[in-house]
Design a protein around this motif. Structure first.
Motif, PDB file in Angstrom:
ATOM      1  N   SER A 503       0.622  -1.075   0.186  1.00 31.26           N
ATOM      2  CA  SER A 503       0.501  -0.460   0.308  1.00 31.26           C
ATOM      3  C   SER A 503       0.882   1.451  -0.370  1.00 31.26           C
ATOM      4  O   SER A 503       0.331   2.402  -0.557  1.00 31.26           O
ATOM      5  N   PHE A 504       2.174   1.199   1.142  1.00 27.49           N
ATOM      6  CA  PHE A 504       2.716   2.741   1.134  1.00 27.49           C
ATOM      7  C   PHE A 504       4.424   2.483   1.725  1.00 27.49           C
ATOM      8  O   PHE A 504       4.550   1.059   1.671  1.00 27.49           O
ATOM      9  N   VAL A 505       4.935   3.272   1.144  1.00 28.28           N
ATOM     10  CA  VAL A 505       6.793   2.721   1.233  1.00 28.28           C
ATOM     11  C   VAL A 505       7.057   4.140   2.840  1.00 28.28           C
ATOM     12  O   VAL A 505       6.456   5.281   2.430  1.00 28.28           O
ATOM     13  N   MET A 506       7.264   3.364   3.930  1.00 27.40           N
ATOM     14  CA  MET A 506       7.844   4.429   5.572  1.00 27.40           C
ATOM     15  C   MET A 506       8.713   3.748   5.739  1.00 27.40           C
ATOM     16  O   MET A 506       9.271   2.914   5.668  1.00 27.40           O
ATOM     17  N   VAL A 513       6.365   9.060   4.372  1.00 26.24           N
ATOM     18  CA  VAL A 513       5.663   7.945   3.825  1.00 26.24           C
ATOM     19  C   VAL A 513       5.865   9.374   2.292  1.00 26.24           C
ATOM     20  O   VAL A 513       5.793  10.140   2.612  1.00 26.24           O
ATOM     21  N   LEU A 514       6.043   7.703   1.814  1.00 23.23           N
ATOM     22  CA  LEU A 514       6.614   8.613   0.460  1.00 23.23           C
ATOM     23  C   LEU A 514       5.319   9.026  -1.005  1.00 23.23           C
ATOM     24  O   LEU A 514       4.499   8.245  -0.687  1.00 23.23           O
ATOM     25  N   PRO A 515       5.152  10.541  -0.826  1.00 21.61           N
ATOM     26  CA  PRO A 515       4.005  10.846  -1.302  1.00 21.61           C
ATOM     27  C   PRO A 515       4.343  10.890  -3.037  1.00 21.61           C
ATOM     28  O   PRO A 515       5.033  11.348  -3.241  1.00 21.61           O
ATOM     29  N   CYS A 516       2.431  11.412  -3.614  1.00 20.59           N
ATOM     30  CA  CYS A 516       2.555  11.325  -5.185  1.00 20.59           C
ATOM     31  C   CYS A 516       2.851  13.404  -4.889  1.00 20.59           C
ATOM     32  O   CYS A 516       2.289  13.983  -4.498  1.00 20.59           O
ATOM     33  N   PRO A 517       4.133  13.903  -5.968  1.00 24.39           N
ATOM     34  CA  PRO A 517       4.218  15.287  -5.669  1.00 24.39           C
ATOM     35  C   PRO A 517       3.090  16.274  -6.433  1.00 24.39           C
ATOM     36  O   PRO A 517       2.874  16.957  -6.080  1.00 24.39           O
ATOM     37  N   ASN A 518       1.786  15.217  -7.511  1.00 25.72           N
ATOM     38  CA  ASN A 518       0.944  15.898  -7.579  1.00 25.72           C
ATOM     39  C   ASN A 518      -0.866  15.739  -6.596  1.00 25.72           C
ATOM     40  O   ASN A 518      -1.364  16.497  -6.837  1.00 25.72           O
ATOM     41  N   CYS A 519      -0.496  14.921  -6.154  1.00 27.32           N
ATOM     42  CA  CYS A 519      -1.476  14.163  -5.666  1.00 27.32           C
ATOM     43  C   CYS A 519      -1.741  14.708  -4.291  1.00 27.32           C
ATOM     44  O   CYS A 519      -0.435  14.011  -3.467  1.00 27.32           O
ATOM     45  N   LYS A 530       8.695  -2.431 -10.739  1.00 27.83           N
ATOM     46  CA  LYS A 530      10.008  -1.895 -10.211  1.00 27.83           C
ATOM     47  C   LYS A 530       9.901  -0.021  -9.967  1.00 27.83           C
ATOM     48  O   LYS A 530      10.930   0.522 -10.224  1.00 27.83           O
ATOM     49  N   THR A 531       8.946   0.082 -10.233  1.00 30.90           N
ATOM     50  CA  THR A 531       8.532   1.399  -9.820  1.00 30.90           C
ATOM     51  C   THR A 531       7.623   1.744  -8.708  1.00 30.90           C
ATOM     52  O   THR A 531       6.463   1.169  -7.972  1.00 30.90           O
ATOM     53  N   MET A 532       6.852   3.151  -8.301  1.00 27.19           N
ATOM     54  CA  MET A 532       6.648   3.629  -7.458  1.00 27.19           C
ATOM     55  C   MET A 532       5.148   4.485  -8.188  1.00 27.19           C
ATOM     56  O   MET A 532       5.225   5.479  -8.692  1.00 27.19           O
ATOM     57  N   ARG A 533       4.068   4.041  -7.788  1.00 29.60           N
ATOM     58  CA  ARG A 533       3.459   4.543  -8.661  1.00 29.60           C
ATOM     59  C   ARG A 533       1.969   5.125  -8.597  1.00 29.60           C
ATOM     60  O   ARG A 533       1.226   4.963  -7.310  1.00 29.60           O
ATOM     61  N   CYS A 534       1.405   6.705  -8.450  1.00 27.72           N
ATOM     62  CA  CYS A 534      -0.226   7.155  -7.926  1.00 27.72           C
ATOM     63  C   CYS A 534      -0.905   6.274  -9.191  1.00 27.72           C
ATOM     64  O   CYS A 534      -1.167   6.461  -9.969  1.00 27.72           O
ATOM     65  N   HIS A 545      15.549   4.266  -1.674  1.00 28.13           N
ATOM     66  CA  HIS A 545      16.537   2.667  -0.656  1.00 28.13           C
ATOM     67  C   HIS A 545      16.287   3.884   0.323  1.00 28.13           C
ATOM     68  O   HIS A 545      16.763   3.108   1.486  1.00 28.13           O
ATOM     69  N   ARG A 546      16.491   4.804   0.329  1.00 28.24           N
ATOM     70  CA  ARG A 546      17.676   5.782   1.184  1.00 28.24           C
ATOM     71  C   ARG A 546      15.850   7.035   1.705  1.00 28.24           C
ATOM     72  O   ARG A 546      15.031   7.321   0.375  1.00 28.24           O
ATOM     73  N   CYS A 547      16.087   7.434   2.729  1.00 28.58           N
ATOM     74  CA  CYS A 547      14.693   8.301   2.978  1.00 28.58           C
ATOM     75  C   CYS A 547      15.055   9.393   2.265  1.00 28.58           C
ATOM     76  O   CYS A 547      15.687  10.811   2.946  1.00 28.58           O
ATOM     77  N   PRO A 548      14.041  10.173   1.509  1.00 33.94           N
ATOM     78  CA  PRO A 548      14.371  11.027   1.162  1.00 33.94           C
ATOM     79  C   PRO A 548      14.629  11.928   2.485  1.00 33.94           C
ATOM     80  O   PRO A 548      15.056  13.866   1.576  1.00 33.94           O
TER      81      PRO A 548
END
Length: 801
Positions: A503-506, A513-519, A530-534, A545-548
């Motif tokens: 469901s999400f990456v934390m 928690v990795l958010p969508c930049p647009n939503c 191998k991607t994160m998708r909105c 692989h590292r917390c932004p």
């Protein structure tokens, strides 16, 4: 003969939502008909747009200030009188523009496309040699490719060039080139004597032409005869070429084995008789066919239609989503053959257009399809069937926001024919109407196969599993049942109402928690790409692989998606053949059908999927159904969440034990006492209906109230909120005290595609002035659009979040 035509133009605004009068040039008089698409000038003379002819007034007084119709885009009308009236009805009930309603009725390939051209105003201008050279016009796209668009824009400001907008003429029809033999017994000898020595391909061509009177060019090229040899044959007078129109048939490579009517039980026969009696008496009665899973609703549909086809009537059969289409198409094509046309989003644009033409030309009498098939241009309709009528996918979530069930009832009234709504778990609104005799209730209380019983259902409390240190997605009971089915060579269906991997990456260090930049929503992990998708705007980025935020490396994946469950399942049962069916695995054309055919042929042991596998599947070897988490929809902040959970659990449970083999269902949940789960265990719809109607009455929701949702969006949050508060004040001044306003509040996902959304829900019982007021709000919002502010209305929304 009319010299005037009224045209609805392709400019979707309140100011243009009315017919404009054009004069019909002499060469088009007697050609133009109501329902045709035409190209007309609009605004300044250089803008041409598409429009629909809605009337040909009798008035013949010529008005010099009227603009002429440029050309027709059709040889015959594409919307008939009925569909023009339906567009008017949709315009009023969905608060949409008439042009939008009309375009929604047609295959997407027939929607308007426009071409821009840059014209040199003075052909003698010295700039001609620099840019235009051989002609006085340049295609906009061509100018862009040449990198001269900016210079031409400057010339436009200087009034040296102007832009012309034209309707693009698309070639929608597929043709096949045929070779037609012109050789006869009289001229054959001359042809043979004219072939020079050693010209073996010409000799072969003559021999084939003698044998075949007409074949596609591909037939000859497959024999090794080149296009050059064919062209030479045409020059010699041996053959001619002919372009023949051909349908793109999505099922041309499929053979459907003929099936015949099954013996009906007493309840099924009573249902068929009641529907046919209503049709014979030309009654537009609405029937609600409430039948338990496996009760043979489809056979009722088939035999009803079969009787009507004998009377030269036609029929529409709606299914809620593309996942259900393959099996329904199989049944209908096997029973009715070429009489069946299919309309759904899984077809190519060309296939949809050709299926639509078959219907429009009267070559198909039965239409099977998803929501938009309700617009099929059938004549002489004898019955309209809406299968799984409770499904939310029958409601379109963009303008025009119509519900296919409502339009089915409108068309039934127009044709004076019955409408049949079928479901094992009818929507509360439909069941309440049946309770009040607005709809006529038909019930099927037993399975059609006398040897098939409803499956036994066991509810597993996941709290107990966690207490006993079982952190697997699968309870121990479910693992044992799956292993048992694998040993018996029986099949299992597993439902998880969530696609993706997690469901999400934390970050476990800082909680980021990795958010969508647009939503305003978190991104979902998809391991196949191998991607994160909105799932709202489609934004995609690589896996972190590292917390932004804090730079830590404790990024972990939380929640469970179908991909992750598939991996876990494969580890638990390495020998199992697993198929996954979700949005990600069914993107490619025909994927739904391929997956179901593979499973139906026994080439897989376990079918794992989202709710698209919950309905309609009818495979005799499925003896186990597992619901991995029944709480997914239960905890949503929506008054229909209990209803949707009960419907989903009942539907998916019904996939088990549909033949001689007994079926079992395992429902895993953290809320085993919830009434939706308790009553789904026994498939007790009547008890659920009574319980849920009491809750709706107490809380003041449909079917006790009508509802409208107003949404306002803007890139700046405060502007969206301000406009929504103004609308709320407008409504409060007019609506009666009995009506209830919920909001304004931010929408469930407040930001989507960098736009902030605010919403307001109106609940009312009787507000005669509401429709007019809502139209005024829409009209006043038109000028706001220039500032990027959009207001939309949804009459009877199915999504309140």
């Amino acid at each position: 003969m009319s010299f005037l035509a009224e045209v609805i133009v392709d400019v979707p605004t309140m100011q243009t939502d009315q017919p404009f009068t054009y004069y019909v040039p002499e060469e088009l008089q007697g050609v133009i008909e109501v329902g045709m698409r035409v190209e007309v000038p609009f605004g300044d003379g250089n803008r041409h747009i598409q429009g629909f002819v809605t009337a040909l007034p009798e008035e013949t007084t010529f008005k010099e200030d009227l603009k002429p119709i440029i050309r027709t885009l059709d040889l015959a009308p594409v919307v008939n009188k009925e569909l023009l009236q339906l567009a008017d009805h949709m315009k009023e009930t969905t608060f949409a523009f008439k042009i939008t309603c009309l375009q929604t009725m047609l295959p997407s390939v027939m929607k308007a496309e426009y071409q821009k051209k840059i014209l040199l105003k003075d052909p003698t201008h010295p700039i001609k040699e620099q840019y235009f050279q051989t002609t006085d016009e340049i295609d906009w796209q061509e100018a862009e490719e040449q990198g001269i668009l900016n210079q031409l824009k400057t010339l436009r400001e200087e009034n040296i060039v102007e832009v012309q907008y034209l309707v693009k003429n698309k070639n929608k029809v597929k043709t096949i080139r045929y070779v037609k033999s012109l050789l006869t017994t009289e001229n054959l000898a001359d042809a043979q004597s004219g072939i020079r020595k050693g010209a073996k391909r010409q000799e072969q061509l003559v021999a084939l032409l003698v044998e075949h009177s007409a074949q596609p060019t591909s037939f000859y090229t497959e024999q090794g005869i080149s296009t050059a040899v064919l062209n030479q044959g045409a020059e010699n007078g041996w053959l001619s070429f002919e372009e023949v129109e051909a349908y793109r048939d999505p099922y041309q490579h499929r053979d459907f084995e003929q099936t015949y009517a099954l013996a009906l039980n007493q309840e099924q026969q009573q249902a068929v008789t009641a529907i046919l009696e209503a049709e014979a008496q030309q009654q537009s009665r609405v029937f609600l066919l409430e039948g338990i899973t496996g009760s043979g609703k489809t056979e009722v549909y088939l035999q009803t239609i079969a009787s009507l086809l004998k009377k030269n009537k036609t029929a529409i059969m709606l299914v809620p989503e593309i996942a259900l289409t393959p099996q329904m198409v199989e049944r209908f094509k096997s029973r009715f053959g070429e009489a069946v046309a299919v309309l759904h989003s899984g077809l190519s644009q060309g296939e949809k257009y050709d299926e639509w033409r078959k219907i429009e030309r009267g070559e198909s009498q039965v239409v099977v399809g998803a929501r938009s098939a309700i617009f099929a241009p059938l004549k002489n309709i004898g019955v309209i069937i809406v299968d799984e009528e409770h499904e939310a996918s029958y409601k379109q979530d963009e303008a025009p926001r119509y519900h296919a069930r409502d339009l089915a009832i409108w068309r039934g009234a127009y044709h004076q024919c019955p409408v049949l709504l079928g479901s094992a778990t009818p929507s509360l609104e439909s069941r309440a109407r049946a309770q009040k005799n607005v709809y006529h209730l038909l019930q099927l209380s037993q399975r059609a196969n006398p040897n098939a019983n409803l499956p036994s259902v066991e509810v597993i409390d996941l709290k107990d599993e966690f207490a006993q240190k079982n952190t697997s997605t699968f309870s121990r009971v479910l693992q044992e049942k799956i292993a048992d089915r694998l040993a018996k060579k029986e099949q299992t269906v597993l439902l998880l109402n969530r696609r993706g991997y997690s469901s999400f990456v934390m970050c476990r260090d800082c909680g980021y928690v990795l958010p969508c930049p647009n939503c305003d929503i978190s991104l979902t992990l998809h391991m196949d790409t191998k991607t994160m998708r909105c799932h709202y705007c489609g934004h995609e980025e690589g896996i972190s692989h590292r917390c932004p935020d804090c730079g830590g490396n404790k990024i972990r994946y939380y929640g469970t998606g179908t991909q992750k469950v598939e991996e876990e399942l494969q580890q638990l049962f390495p020998e199992a053949r697993i198929l996954r069916m979700d949005v990600d695995t069914t993107r490619k054309k025909g994927a739904h059908e391929r997956i179901l055919q593979t499973f139906g042929a026994g080439k897989a042991d376990i079918l794992l999927g989202t709710q698209m596998i919950a309905k309609g599947l009818d495979f005799p070897n499925i003896t186990l159904v597992g619901v991995l988490n029944a709480d997914t929809a239960l905890n949503l902040p929506d008054f229909r969440s209990s209803e949707r959970t009960f419907q989903l659990l009942t539907q998916v449970s019904g996939r088990a034990g549909r033949a001689e083999k007994a079926g079992e269902v395992i429902i895993q949940t953290f809320n085993p006492e919830h009434h939706a789960i308790v009553l789904a265990q026994t498939q007790d719809y009547e008890q659920f209906y009574q319980r849920e109607m009491f809750i709706r009455h107490q809380s003041g929701y449909p079917p006790y109230y009508f509802t409208v949702k107003i949404n306002c969006s803007h890139p700046e949050e405060q502007l969206a909120a301000k406009r929504m508060y103004q609308i709320t004040q407008q409504l409060r001044e007019v609506l009666s005290p009995q009506s209830i306003l919920l909001g304004p509040i931010p929408s469930g996902v407040a930001r989507i595609k960098n736009r902030y959304h605010y919403q307001l829900i109106i609940k009312y019982k009787k507000e005669p002035e509401l429709s007019r007021l809502l139209r005024d709000i829409l009209e006043s919002s038109q000028k706001d659009q220039r500032q990027g502010l959009y207001v939309s209305l949804d009459n009877e929304p199915l999504n309140f979040i």
